[in-house]
Design a protein around this motif. Structure first.
Motif, PDB file in Angstrom:
ATOM      1  N   ILE A   1       0.877  -1.171   0.000  1.00 41.80           N
ATOM      2  CA  ILE A   1       0.000   0.000   0.000  1.00 41.80           C
ATOM      3  C   ILE A   1       0.916   1.224   0.000  1.00 41.80           C
ATOM      4  CG2 ILE A   1      -1.826   1.220   1.234  1.00 41.80           C
ATOM      5  CD1 ILE A   1      -2.624  -1.478   2.441  1.00 41.80           C
ATOM      6  N   ARG A   2       0.852   2.001  -1.081  1.00 40.69           N
ATOM      7  CA  ARG A   2       1.827   3.058  -1.341  1.00 40.69           C
ATOM      8  C   ARG A   2       1.190   4.437  -1.168  1.00 40.69           C
ATOM      9  NH1 ARG A   2       2.767  -1.106  -5.286  1.00 40.69           N
ATOM     10  NH2 ARG A   2       4.891  -1.946  -5.115  1.00 40.69           N
ATOM     11  N   PRO A   3       2.000   5.494  -1.189  1.00 38.24           N
ATOM     12  CA  PRO A   3       1.441   6.843  -1.036  1.00 38.24           C
ATOM     13  C   PRO A   3       0.302   7.139  -2.008  1.00 38.24           C
ATOM     14  CG  PRO A   3       3.817   6.940  -0.843  1.00 38.24           C
ATOM     15  CD  PRO A   3       3.487   5.525  -1.236  1.00 38.24           C
ATOM     16  N   GLU A   4       0.375   6.585  -3.215  1.00 37.93           N
ATOM     17  CA  GLU A   4      -0.688   6.813  -4.211  1.00 37.93           C
ATOM     18  C   GLU A   4      -2.017   6.182  -3.806  1.00 37.93           C
ATOM     19  OE1 GLU A   4       3.177   7.519  -5.876  1.00 37.93           O
ATOM     20  OE2 GLU A   4       2.360   5.752  -4.852  1.00 37.93           O
ATOM     21  N   ASP A   5      -1.974   5.276  -2.819  1.00 41.47           N
ATOM     22  CA  ASP A   5      -3.197   4.629  -2.344  1.00 41.47           C
ATOM     23  C   ASP A   5      -3.833   5.371  -1.175  1.00 41.47           C
ATOM     24  OD1 ASP A   5      -2.853   2.411  -4.150  1.00 41.47           O
ATOM     25  OD2 ASP A   5      -1.257   1.719  -2.818  1.00 41.47           O
ATOM     26  N   SER A   6      -3.196   6.438  -0.737  1.00 44.21           N
ATOM     27  CA  SER A   6      -3.672   7.151   0.449  1.00 44.21           C
ATOM     28  C   SER A   6      -5.105   7.623   0.278  1.00 44.21           C
ATOM     29  CB  SER A   6      -2.778   8.362   0.729  1.00 44.21           C
ATOM     30  OG  SER A   6      -1.495   7.968   1.145  1.00 44.21           O
ATOM     31  N   GLY A   7      -5.829   7.599   1.385  1.00 44.00           N
ATOM     32  CA  GLY A   7      -7.132   8.234   1.430  1.00 44.00           C
ATOM     33  C   GLY A   7      -7.019   9.614   2.037  1.00 44.00           C
ATOM     34  N   THR A   8      -8.132  10.148   2.423  1.00 42.85           N
ATOM     35  CA  THR A   8      -8.177  11.433   3.115  1.00 42.85           C
ATOM     36  C   THR A   8      -9.023  11.250   4.370  1.00 42.85           C
ATOM     37  OG1 THR A   8     -10.177  12.201   1.999  1.00 42.85           O
ATOM     38  CG2 THR A   8      -8.073  12.622   0.892  1.00 42.85           C
TER      39      THR A   8
ATOM     40  N   VAL B   1       1.302  -7.829   4.222  1.00 44.13           N
ATOM     41  CA  VAL B   1       0.863  -6.476   3.873  1.00 44.13           C
ATOM     42  C   VAL B   1       1.930  -5.488   4.316  1.00 44.13           C
ATOM     43  CG1 VAL B   1      -0.856  -4.669   4.263  1.00 44.13           C
ATOM     44  CG2 VAL B   1      -1.584  -7.057   4.050  1.00 44.13           C
ATOM     45  N   CYS B   2       2.323  -4.591   3.418  1.00 40.55           N
ATOM     46  CA  CYS B   2       3.313  -3.561   3.717  1.00 40.55           C
ATOM     47  C   CYS B   2       2.725  -2.195   3.375  1.00 40.55           C
ATOM     48  CB  CYS B   2       4.591  -3.766   2.903  1.00 40.55           C
ATOM     49  SG  CYS B   2       5.389  -5.371   3.157  1.00 40.55           S
ATOM     50  N   ILE B   3       2.452  -1.378   4.383  1.00 35.82           N
ATOM     51  CA  ILE B   3       2.057   0.016   4.176  1.00 35.82           C
ATOM     52  C   ILE B   3       3.360   0.803   4.129  1.00 35.82           C
ATOM     53  CG2 ILE B   3       0.810   1.977   5.152  1.00 35.82           C
ATOM     54  CD1 ILE B   3      -1.091  -0.033   6.454  1.00 35.82           C
ATOM     55  N   ASP B   4       3.718   1.294   2.955  1.00 34.86           N
ATOM     56  CA  ASP B   4       5.095   1.699   2.701  1.00 34.86           C
ATOM     57  C   ASP B   4       5.162   3.073   2.049  1.00 34.86           C
ATOM     58  OD1 ASP B   4       7.813   1.292   2.816  1.00 34.86           O
ATOM     59  OD2 ASP B   4       7.919   0.186   0.933  1.00 34.86           O
ATOM     60  N   GLY B   5       5.430   4.112   2.857  1.00 36.65           N
ATOM     61  CA  GLY B   5       5.584   5.461   2.336  1.00 36.65           C
ATOM     62  C   GLY B   5       7.002   5.953   2.485  1.00 36.65           C
ATOM     63  N   THR B   6       7.175   7.254   2.320  1.00 41.85           N
ATOM     64  CA  THR B   6       8.458   7.900   2.549  1.00 41.85           C
ATOM     65  C   THR B   6       8.240   9.072   3.492  1.00 41.85           C
ATOM     66  OG1 THR B   6       8.288   9.515   0.742  1.00 41.85           O
ATOM     67  CG2 THR B   6       9.138   7.320   0.187  1.00 41.85           C
TER      68      THR B   6
ATOM     69  N   HIS C   1       6.487  11.697   1.541  1.00 43.12           N
ATOM     70  CA  HIS C   1       5.238  11.223   0.948  1.00 43.12           C
ATOM     71  C   HIS C   1       4.741  10.000   1.721  1.00 43.12           C
ATOM     72  CE1 HIS C   1       5.663  13.910  -2.495  1.00 43.12           C
ATOM     73  NE2 HIS C   1       6.934  13.554  -2.541  1.00 43.12           N
ATOM     74  N   PRO C   2       4.184  10.217   2.904  1.00 47.07           N
ATOM     75  CA  PRO C   2       3.685   9.091   3.693  1.00 47.07           C
ATOM     76  C   PRO C   2       2.390   8.531   3.127  1.00 47.07           C
ATOM     77  CG  PRO C   2       3.146  11.150   4.772  1.00 47.07           C
ATOM     78  CD  PRO C   2       3.991  11.516   3.586  1.00 47.07           C
ATOM     79  N   VAL C   3       2.088   7.308   3.523  1.00 44.46           N
ATOM     80  CA  VAL C   3       0.758   6.741   3.269  1.00 44.46           C
ATOM     81  C   VAL C   3      -0.173   7.273   4.368  1.00 44.46           C
ATOM     82  CG1 VAL C   3      -0.599   4.635   3.073  1.00 44.46           C
ATOM     83  CG2 VAL C   3       1.767   4.672   2.272  1.00 44.46           C
ATOM     84  N   GLU C   4      -1.364   7.738   3.974  1.00 45.37           N
ATOM     85  CA  GLU C   4      -2.243   8.366   4.953  1.00 45.37           C
ATOM     86  C   GLU C   4      -3.668   7.828   4.853  1.00 45.37           C
ATOM     87  OE1 GLU C   4      -0.620  12.631   6.022  1.00 45.37           O
ATOM     88  OE2 GLU C   4      -1.348  12.614   3.947  1.00 45.37           O
TER      89      GLU C   4
ATOM     90  N   PHE D   1       5.064  -1.323  13.396  1.00 44.18           N
ATOM     91  CA  PHE D   1       4.778   0.072  13.062  1.00 44.18           C
ATOM     92  C   PHE D   1       6.085   0.845  13.215  1.00 44.18           C
ATOM     93  CE2 PHE D   1       3.160   4.285  13.095  1.00 44.18           C
ATOM     94  CZ  PHE D   1       1.928   4.251  12.453  1.00 44.18           C
ATOM     95  N   LYS D   2       6.875   0.867  12.149  1.00 37.09           N
ATOM     96  CA  LYS D   2       8.213   1.445  12.233  1.00 37.09           C
ATOM     97  C   LYS D   2       8.179   2.959  12.344  1.00 37.09           C
ATOM     98  CE  LYS D   2      12.696   1.590   9.870  1.00 37.09           C
ATOM     99  NZ  LYS D   2      13.474   1.132   8.692  1.00 37.09           N
ATOM    100  N   SER D   3       7.362   3.607  11.522  1.00 37.93           N
ATOM    101  CA  SER D   3       7.362   5.075  11.528  1.00 37.93           C
ATOM    102  C   SER D   3       6.015   5.591  11.058  1.00 37.93           C
ATOM    103  CB  SER D   3       8.483   5.624  10.641  1.00 37.93           C
ATOM    104  OG  SER D   3       8.414   5.086   9.332  1.00 37.93           O
ATOM    105  N   GLY D   4       5.666   6.753  11.596  1.00 35.59           N
ATOM    106  CA  GLY D   4       4.402   7.386  11.266  1.00 35.59           C
ATOM    107  C   GLY D   4       3.838   8.061  12.501  1.00 35.59           C
ATOM    108  N   GLU D   5       2.694   8.694  12.357  1.00 36.30           N
ATOM    109  CA  GLU D   5       2.113   9.397  13.499  1.00 36.30           C
ATOM    110  C   GLU D   5       0.593   9.401  13.410  1.00 36.30           C
ATOM    111  OE1 GLU D   5       3.809  13.273  13.393  1.00 36.30           O
ATOM    112  OE2 GLU D   5       2.916  13.819  11.474  1.00 36.30           O
ATOM    113  N   TRP D   6      -0.024   9.729  14.547  1.00 33.77           N
ATOM    114  CA  TRP D   6      -1.469   9.833  14.658  1.00 33.77           C
ATOM    115  C   TRP D   6      -2.172   8.564  14.176  1.00 33.77           C
ATOM    116  CZ3 TRP D   6      -2.094  13.490  17.903  1.00 33.77           C
ATOM    117  CH2 TRP D   6      -1.293  14.628  17.860  1.00 33.77           C
TER     118      TRP D   6
END
Length: 526
Positions: free
Chosen positions: A69-76, A211-216, A219-222, A308-313
């Protein structure tokens, strides 16, 4: 009909799409469903309004490769991406490798010697019939008890010297095992020598990640939600090819050695250098914001279940974990390679912040790697670990902190509250039901119920505590934590039940049940 129109219609039929929803039947690619959702996002399709739900129907959805699941798959916030399972929907890989213990046939045997010069471990000579079988095995492993960790070493040769056998090992684990000083097997310890067992392992590589939720960073996955899914059956391939020599908490060494002259500018007594890598996980989040993993089931997994290596909220809530090879829930940075792990880094804690780990039930984790833990957080900031149950683990229950340092690292405002930990330290000591490291200002350990440590049968010391404030722990307020001598929490809860089960005769944890190792001056006990 034009084939350019035919293909989308075939995909529509296979996936069972409705407005805003993609239904995935058993045997249909989950990757195809995610790709269709991505196309809706890309083209601003009307079906994105209110969110996209990928709904898995009952059945086993086998993954031949991870779902990325990449940044382009992000929702809002108003239009999240939801991957939801109906009852009986399983995302699965391959059943993990099986072991056959050859000697001793049950339990472990005490070793005789550990020689860093010759890189040998000396063991008692097995009975002749067993020795002949061991010498014929092409893939023989030694599992070594090392106080707060284990090592899995691929055997190179067995050399018999009368009533003893000298065992040598393959690389790279031989170098790592004998050059790095902590941990190593104990010879002549408080409670006797370290122990070992010899086994074979079913030799095959299988699926490790589902499953890998994988952003940068930029450009995080959100706004992704995983709900009501079951993740089942993954392998752990690393020991088959590299052995497994760890520093702590299940983190394998990739390079390590003892300093000829101890001391570095930030620690005058430091004697070891180590570079580690992150254990593989079935489900992982890397640079994910507003990620929700809720009411999911993780079972029969070879290494880490959820990382959950990195991310917030984000939140991990109401999930169950059963029969996990390594750590059930891992979070934050552990200063993995290429960084050397002992430096007091100040830039890592912010990568994992505002994570809530709440109301999860963990039972029977650390099955393959005894040195893993129930919940393990490294450099983290503003993490809340609230109302979880951890039961039946071989080392520590809930761990927060990394770095072994009194320096400020940005790890702060972390709260371990209202958890229940029992049946821990089953095999390894230097453990705690709740375990902390380093300076973490404005943090709390409060309202937890922690049973007494298990009487581990092969421990070489007596260092196991309800709460263990290990190397340089500081900045915590401890209050209203209680213990019970005999927990009635056992087994694993039925789906949908609330985990409880502690006896009513709890009492405050005494000061001598809180271990400390060079603690800092800013600890508050109430």
């Amino acid at each position: 009909m034009n084939r350019h129109f035919l293909l989308p219609l075939l995909l529509l039929f296979a996936l069972g799409m409705e407005a805003g929803e993609i239904v995935v039947r058993e045997g249909v690619s989950l990757n195809d469903a995610l790709r269709q959702a991505r196309e809706w996002r890309r083209t601003n399709d009307v079906r994105c309004q209110g969110g996209i739900t990928i709904r898995l129907q009952p059945g086993s959805h086998y993954m031949q490769e991870p779902l990325f699941i990449r940044p382009e798959d992000s929702g809002t916030e108003t239009s999240p991406l939801v991957i939801q399972g109906e009852t009986g929907a399983i995302i699965c890989g391959d059943p993990r490798q099986q072991h056959t213990q050859l000697w001793p046939t049950e339990g472990m045997e005490r070793m005789i010697g550990f020689d860093t010069a010759t890189r040998t471990i000396t063991i008692p000579t097995p009975p002749r019939s067993i020795l002949k079988k061991l010498q014929k095995e092409e893939h023989l492993e030694m599992v070594v008890h090392q106080r707060w960790a284990i090592a899995i070493l691929r055997v190179k040769a067995l050399t018999v010297h009368g009533d003893s056998v000298a065992v040598t090992f393959l690389e790279p684990e031989s170098r790592l095992e004998f050059e790095h000083p902590w941990p190593q097997p104990v010879i002549g310890g408080e409670r006797g020598n370290s122990s070992f067992l010899l086994r074979t392992t079913e030799q095959r590589d299988g699926i490790e990640r589902l499953v890998c939720i994988d952003g940068t960073y930029n450009h995080p996955v959100e706004h992704v939600q995983l709900q009501g899914l079951t993740f089942e059956n993954t392998c752990w391939n690393r020991p088959l090819h590299l052995g497994h020599v760890t520093l702590q908490g299940g983190f394998p060494l990739v390079d390590a050695y003892k300093l000829a002259v101890p001391g570095l500018p930030w620690d005058s007594t430091l004697e070891n250098q180590a570079w580690i890598e992150r254990p593989v996980s079935a489900v992982s989040v890397n640079y994910g914001n507003h990620i929700s993993i809720k009411d999911c089931h993780f079972r029969h997994l070879g290494a880490t279940a959820l990382d959950f290596k990195s991310g917030e909220w984000s939140q991990i809530e109401g999930c169950t974990f059963e029969d996990i090879g390594g750590t059930a829930i891992m979070a934050g940075s552990f200063a993995e390679s290429p960084r050397e792990v002992h430096r007091p880094y100040g830039d890592l804690a912010g990568y994992c912040s505002a994570l809530v780990i709440k109301g999860n039930a963990i039972s029977n984790a650390t099955v393959e790697d005894w040195g893993a833990v129930g919940i393990g957080c490294g450099y983290v900031n503003a993490v809340i670990i609230d109302g979880n149950t951890v039961n039946h683990v071989n080392y520590s229950g809930i761990c927060v902190g990394w770095g072994w340092t009194p320096a400020y690292t940005g790890a702060e405002n972390n709260h371990i509250i209202n958890n229940r930990v029992s049946d821990y330290a089953r095999q390894l000591y230097d453990a705690g039901g709740i375990y902390t490291l380093s300076y973490q200002p404005w943090s709390t350990i409060s309202g937890n119920v922690v049973s007494q440590p298990t009487a581990a049968p092969y421990a070489t010391n007596d260092r196991a505590f309800c709460i263990y404030l290990d190397a340089r722990t500081d900045g915590f307020t401890l209050e209203n934590n209680t213990t019970v001598n005999n927990s009635v929490l056992s087994g694993f809860p039925a789906e949908g039940t609330v985990v409880g089960g502690f006896a009513a005769d709890t009492r405050p944890i005494r000061r001598d049940e809180i271990g400390d190792n060079h603690p800092g001056p800013n600890l508050i006990f109430r």
